[in-house]
Write a protein that holds these residues in place. Structure first.
Motif, PDB file in Angstrom:
ATOM      1  N   LEU A   1      14.444  -0.415   0.868  1.00  0.00           N
ATOM      2  CA  LEU A   1      14.993  -0.793   2.167  1.00  0.00           C
ATOM      3  C   LEU A   1      14.418   0.206   3.159  1.00  0.00           C
ATOM      4  CD1 LEU A   1      18.685  -1.376   1.069  1.00  0.00           C
ATOM      5  CD2 LEU A   1      16.860  -3.069   1.308  1.00  0.00           C
ATOM      6  N   ALA A   2      13.387  -0.217   3.860  1.00  0.00           N
ATOM      7  CA  ALA A   2      12.628   0.680   4.725  1.00  0.00           C
ATOM      8  C   ALA A   2      13.099   0.605   6.172  1.00  0.00           C
ATOM      9  CB  ALA A   2      11.141   0.333   4.649  1.00  0.00           C
ATOM     10  N   ASP A   3      13.161   1.765   6.819  1.00  0.00           N
ATOM     11  CA  ASP A   3      13.450   1.811   8.254  1.00  0.00           C
ATOM     12  C   ASP A   3      12.306   1.166   9.026  1.00  0.00           C
ATOM     13  OD1 ASP A   3      15.786   3.194   7.675  1.00  0.00           O
ATOM     14  OD2 ASP A   3      14.912   5.155   8.104  1.00  0.00           O
ATOM     15  N   GLY A   4      11.114   1.228   8.451  1.00  0.00           N
ATOM     16  CA  GLY A   4       9.914   0.609   9.009  1.00  0.00           C
ATOM     17  C   GLY A   4       8.839   0.628   7.944  1.00  0.00           C
ATOM     18  N   ALA A   5       7.970  -0.366   7.952  1.00  0.00           N
ATOM     19  CA  ALA A   5       6.886  -0.412   6.965  1.00  0.00           C
ATOM     20  C   ALA A   5       5.816  -1.372   7.442  1.00  0.00           C
ATOM     21  CB  ALA A   5       7.413  -0.860   5.601  1.00  0.00           C
ATOM     22  N   GLU A   6       4.578  -1.102   7.032  1.00  0.00           N
ATOM     23  CA  GLU A   6       3.486  -2.017   7.337  1.00  0.00           C
ATOM     24  C   GLU A   6       2.391  -1.862   6.288  1.00  0.00           C
ATOM     25  OE1 GLU A   6       1.772  -1.081  11.225  1.00  0.00           O
ATOM     26  OE2 GLU A   6       2.391   0.985  10.985  1.00  0.00           O
ATOM     27  N   PHE A   7       1.748  -2.982   5.966  1.00  0.00           N
ATOM     28  CA  PHE A   7       0.657  -2.959   5.012  1.00  0.00           C
ATOM     29  C   PHE A   7      -0.521  -2.190   5.591  1.00  0.00           C
ATOM     30  CE2 PHE A   7       2.802  -6.674   3.206  1.00  0.00           C
ATOM     31  CZ  PHE A   7       2.696  -6.391   1.852  1.00  0.00           C
ATOM     32  N   GLY A   8      -1.218  -1.466   4.738  1.00  0.00           N
ATOM     33  CA  GLY A   8      -2.410  -0.753   5.157  1.00  0.00           C
ATOM     34  C   GLY A   8      -3.433  -1.671   5.794  1.00  0.00           C
ATOM     35  N   THR A   9      -3.511  -2.917   5.298  1.00  0.00           N
ATOM     36  CA  THR A   9      -4.471  -3.882   5.833  1.00  0.00           C
ATOM     37  C   THR A   9      -4.101  -4.354   7.235  1.00  0.00           C
ATOM     38  OG1 THR A   9      -3.271  -5.662   4.715  1.00  0.00           O
ATOM     39  CG2 THR A   9      -5.170  -4.717   3.558  1.00  0.00           C
ATOM     40  N   GLU A  10      -2.861  -4.134   7.661  1.00  0.00           N
ATOM     41  CA  GLU A  10      -2.407  -4.544   8.996  1.00  0.00           C
ATOM     42  C   GLU A  10      -2.527  -3.425  10.029  1.00  0.00           C
ATOM     43  OE1 GLU A  10       1.641  -5.695   8.279  1.00  0.00           O
ATOM     44  OE2 GLU A  10       1.081  -7.645   7.467  1.00  0.00           O
ATOM     45  N   ILE A  11      -2.890  -2.232   9.564  1.00  0.00           N
ATOM     46  CA  ILE A  11      -2.929  -1.066  10.450  1.00  0.00           C
ATOM     47  C   ILE A  11      -4.323  -0.910  11.048  1.00  0.00           C
ATOM     48  CG2 ILE A  11      -2.703   1.448  10.556  1.00  0.00           C
ATOM     49  CD1 ILE A  11      -0.720   1.207   8.189  1.00  0.00           C
ATOM     50  N   ASN A  12      -4.387  -0.758  12.369  1.00  0.00           N
ATOM     51  CA  ASN A  12      -5.647  -0.492  13.057  1.00  0.00           C
ATOM     52  C   ASN A  12      -5.983   0.980  12.845  1.00  0.00           C
ATOM     53  OD1 ASN A  12      -7.232   0.578  15.383  1.00  0.00           O
ATOM     54  ND2 ASN A  12      -7.242  -1.578  15.985  1.00  0.00           N
ATOM     55  N   LYS A  13      -7.085   1.250  12.139  1.00  0.00           N
ATOM     56  CA  LYS A  13      -7.445   2.625  11.770  1.00  0.00           C
ATOM     57  C   LYS A  13      -7.628   3.524  12.981  1.00  0.00           C
ATOM     58  CE  LYS A  13      -9.698   1.360   7.475  1.00  0.00           C
ATOM     59  NZ  LYS A  13     -10.929   1.325   6.695  1.00  0.00           N
ATOM     60  N   GLU A  14      -8.301   3.016  14.021  1.00  0.00           N
ATOM     61  CA  GLU A  14      -8.554   3.838  15.202  1.00  0.00           C
ATOM     62  C   GLU A  14      -7.252   4.203  15.910  1.00  0.00           C
ATOM     63  OE1 GLU A  14     -10.317   0.882  14.622  1.00  0.00           O
ATOM     64  OE2 GLU A  14     -11.997   1.995  13.770  1.00  0.00           O
TER      65      GLU A  14
END
Length: 132
Positions: free
Chosen positions: A79-92
């Protein structure tokens, strides 16, 4: 091969709901490796960490921003306060966020909330690591 049911729930959506062969959970005191048959446990999650799991032979990463984990012999629920897949994250953007957070953490003043600055740094580091 034995598996366990992994669920990762964020504030806005269910991110993961699948059978996995293993999972690495970013617990408050360090990473916990979980395999099927693991002893039951509850743990708080780090303010920023990378949850890694293996499903169908593929390794997947999520940046997780605090929350709780419940592990049973046949399942793990995050149960995460927030989470996102690595593939959804903009690296820059993640790297820019990390630079900003590092600068803020280096310039703590008496008016600065040190814990909030440290948490933001951990979250930014997790996002960069998950995006890699």
């Amino acid at each position: 091969m034995s598996t366990l049911h992994l669920q990762v729930v964020g504030p806005e959506r269910m991110l993961v709901d699948e059978q996995v062969s293993e999972v690495q959970i970013p617990a408050l005191d360090g990473y916990v490796g979980v395999l099927p048959g693991h002893a039951a446990m509850l743990s708080a999650l780090k303010a920023g960490g990378v949850l890694t799991y293996v499903a169908a032979g593929q390794t997947k990463k999520l940046a997780v921003y605090g929350g709780f984990a419940e592990v049973l012999a046949t399942s793990a629920r995050i149960l995460a306060d927030g989470a996102e897949f690595g593939t959804e994250i903009n690296k820059e953007k993640a790297q820019a966020r990390l630079a900003t957070a590092a600068k803020a953490a280096d310039h703590i003043t008496p008016d600065t909330d040190q814990q909030a600055a440290q948490d933001e740094l951990l979250k930014a580091q997790a996002a960069v690591e998950a995006a890699a």
